[in-house]
Motif scaffolding. Structure first.
Motif, mmCIF file in Angstrom:
data_model
loop_
_atom_site.group_PDB
_atom_site.id
_atom_site.type_symbol
_atom_site.label_atom_id
_atom_site.label_comp_id
_atom_site.label_asym_id
_atom_site.label_seq_id
_atom_site.Cartn_x
_atom_site.Cartn_y
_atom_site.Cartn_z
ATOM 1 N N THR A 103 0.978 -1.175 -0.113
ATOM 2 C CA THR A 103 0.066 -0.131 -0.080
ATOM 3 C C THR A 103 0.780 1.187 0.068
ATOM 4 O O THR A 103 1.765 1.413 0.822
ATOM 5 N N ASP A 106 0.210 8.992 -0.316
ATOM 6 C CA ASP A 106 -0.294 9.696 -1.416
ATOM 7 C C ASP A 106 1.000 10.398 -2.012
ATOM 8 O O ASP A 106 0.870 11.058 -3.037
ATOM 9 N N TYR B 35 -0.475 -0.090 -12.208
ATOM 10 C CA TYR B 35 -1.001 0.838 -11.561
ATOM 11 C C TYR B 35 -1.459 1.934 -12.509
ATOM 12 O O TYR B 35 -0.977 2.011 -13.625
ATOM 13 N N ARG B 41 -6.212 11.328 -8.015
ATOM 14 C CA ARG B 41 -6.199 10.141 -7.250
ATOM 15 C C ARG B 41 -4.759 9.658 -6.910
ATOM 16 O O ARG B 41 -4.805 8.621 -6.119
ATOM 17 N N GLU B 44 -2.639 4.377 -7.768
ATOM 18 C CA GLU B 44 -3.870 3.460 -7.561
ATOM 19 C C GLU B 44 -3.552 1.975 -8.007
ATOM 20 O O GLU B 44 -2.953 2.116 -9.309
ATOM 21 N N GLY B 59 -9.066 -3.031 -7.629
ATOM 22 C CA GLY B 59 -8.681 -1.830 -7.727
ATOM 23 C C GLY B 59 -9.229 -1.371 -9.482
ATOM 24 O O GLY B 59 -9.272 -0.336 -9.903
#
Lengths: 114, 114
Positions: A103, A106, B35, B41, B44, B59
């Motif tokens: 994970t 940001d 990704y 965003r 991700e 995802g």
């Protein structure tokens, strides 16, 4: 569930000064922690990781990070910043129950001014 | 090793067209990740594979997106039909077996859907 927080969107430092980019994490088991750097128009590059052992981890380009279990933190540091360190930095965590998936935070934009 | 290879590096297409992104992971790596990165965003995780088998596709934004890994050296991410909101940089990454190993990212494909 695992999560990562990078509380600062941007960090500005003067060249030659020390820098710190903050990261806190949450995992259910023992954490595996990573820092990556992304330069403009490039993919992410691995900087360093903590798996076990010494809480102070040294990585590429003079960067280091300190694992603090009680504060669930893994801050990235460098004693003397360079203009060329300006980039986007990502912290990532993987717990020991999920072998594949990390994970990512940001990201924090580091700007080093001459 | 040449690292993770992605093609094309840039893709400009019109809304409604099919888009196929390609990735060649580092030889010997067991995990492959797709990704997407946007300003809004961030980074991700779309889907990841272990030994060519999809492990987690939670995802993937919607049915217009699909990914395959027919063998250990090749993966595709397909968008059909494409929409302007799919515009982003798509990264492929790979890593070797084991919980501790870092991910190696490709240079990315910058997709623009007009």
């Amino acid at each position: 569930a695992q999560s990562v927080a990078q509380p600062e969107d941007q960090v500005n430092v003067a060249e030659g000064n020390p820098l710190t980019v903050k990261c806190t994490y949450s995992v259910s088991g023992n954490p595996y922690l990573f820092w990556y750097v992304q330069y403009p128009n490039r993919g992410l590059q691995f900087l360093l990781k903590y798996i076990t052992g010494d809480n102070l981890v040294k990585g590429s380009y003079g960067f280091e990070a300190e694992f603090n279990k009680s504060q669930t933190s893994f801050h990235l540091k460098k004693p003397s910043a360079l203009v060329s360190d300006s980039a986007l930095y990502f912290c990532a965590v993987r717990d020991n129950t999920n072998a594949g998936k990390s994970t990512f935070g940001d990201g924090t934009t580091l700007t080093v001014k001459p | 090793d040449a690292g993770v290879i992605q093609s094309p590096r840039h893709e400009v297409t019109e809304m409604g067209q099919e888009v196929t992104l390609r990735c060649k992971p580092i030889s010997g790596h067991d995990y492959l990740f797709w990704y997407r990165q946007t300003m809004m965003r961030g980074l991700e995780l779309l889907i990841y594979f272990n030994n060519n088998v999809p492990i987690d596709d939670s995802g993937m934004p919607e049915d217009r997106f699909s990914a395959k890994m027919p063998n250990a050296s090749f993966s595709t991410l397909k968008i059909q039909p494409s929409e302007p909101r799919d515009s982003a940089v798509y990264f492929c990454a790979s890593s070797s077996i084991g919980k501790t190993n870092e991910q190696f990212f490709g240079p990315g494909t910058r997709l623009t859907v007009l």
